[in-house]
Enzyme design. Structure first.
Site: not given
Length: 267
Positions: A13, A37, A158, A162, A168
């Site tokens: 989702a 989920e 980003h 985030k 990462g």
């Protein structure tokens, strides 16, 4: 005609999970068998295809774990990854992990799981990002002894939602570059105040959070008199979803072990 690869999406989702579902639904080599989920998710019961903005797939968003998936693709959150690892080991299901921000303990559990199931784990599923990582290593290696020295900075951008910083992917860029720089490399996160002269053995990281940017990384290689900027930018999340699906296909016939996108790309 070969039998389609049965995939399940964990975190279906979420923004990335929906794109994985959407792209998988258009690929005749794949069959979506589950969309998962957590058991408190408000959208449980809704059709995964409807959520992804494609045709109805008759696959309800569920907290139940499938027992017929060939590969699970995980685009969830660190707090959900433990259950995902546990279930994949229990059902002996191959696993593609794209979740970032995991703790050291979770990484250790992932490594332990790779002793019994095949796992592809990478901070970015983008094919372009992973090719750029190899280029970054090659550039570093060739410029190690450049007159005047080499400075390396990593700038990542980003979207505002985030949760982890630096990304990462930025950290992975840094780790791969550090392999070429040597064991005394220092990782410096941002700068403020009177920091003094930049040291010769550091990698600087800078995280920018703006709007809906799906991901952009710039690696700056600075020398006296010139510089190289290696930039890789996503224009949509589909590059990550497509990479995850490519990883799932590649992983489907592999033995237990830990793999990354370099393995998928055969680099």
């Amino acid at each position: 005609m070969s039998t389609p690869l049965k995939i399940a999406v964990h975190g279906a989702a979420g923004r990335m999970g929906r794109r994985v579902v959407a792209l998988a639904s258009e690929d005749s080599a794949l069959e979506l068998v589950a969309a998962m989920e957590n058991d408190q998710h408000p959208l449980l019961g809704q059709d995964a295809g409807d959520l992804a903005g494609v045709d109805t797939l008759d696959i309800a968003l569920s907290s139940k774990w499938p027992n017929d998936a060939d590969v699970v693709i995980d685009f969830s959150l660190p707090e959900a990854i433990d259950r995902c690892i546990e279930k994949c080991v229990l059902h002996e299901t191959a696993l593609v992990v794209a979740t970032t921000g995991m703790t050291d303990a979770q990484v250790e559990r992932l490594n332990e799981a790779s002793e019994s199931i095949p796992i592809v784990w990478a901070p970015s599923m983008s094919l372009a990002v992973n090719l750029s990582m190899k280029l970054a290593q090659q550039i570093t290696e060739k410029l190690l002894d450049v007159p005047g020295g080499l400075d390396i900075e990593i700038i990542e951008r980003h979207h505002r939602y985030k949760a982890d910083a630096p990304s990462g992917t930025a950290l992975k860029f840094g780790d791969l570059i550090a392999e070429k720089l040597g064991d005394d490399t220092k990782h410096v996160h941002g700068r403020e105040g009177h920091t003094g002269q930049r040291t010769r053995n550091e990698i600087g990281y800078h995280a920018v959070r703006v709007g809906d940017n799906p991901g952009e990384h710039t690696i700056v290689f600075g020398m006296l008199g010139e510089r190289i900027e290696l930039n890789v930018a996503a224009s949509s999340r589909d590059c990550y979803a497509a990479g995850a699906l490519a990883a799932a296909k590649w992983l489907s016939d592999k033995p237990e072990g830990m793999y990354d996108m370099f393995d998928v790309l055969e680099m």
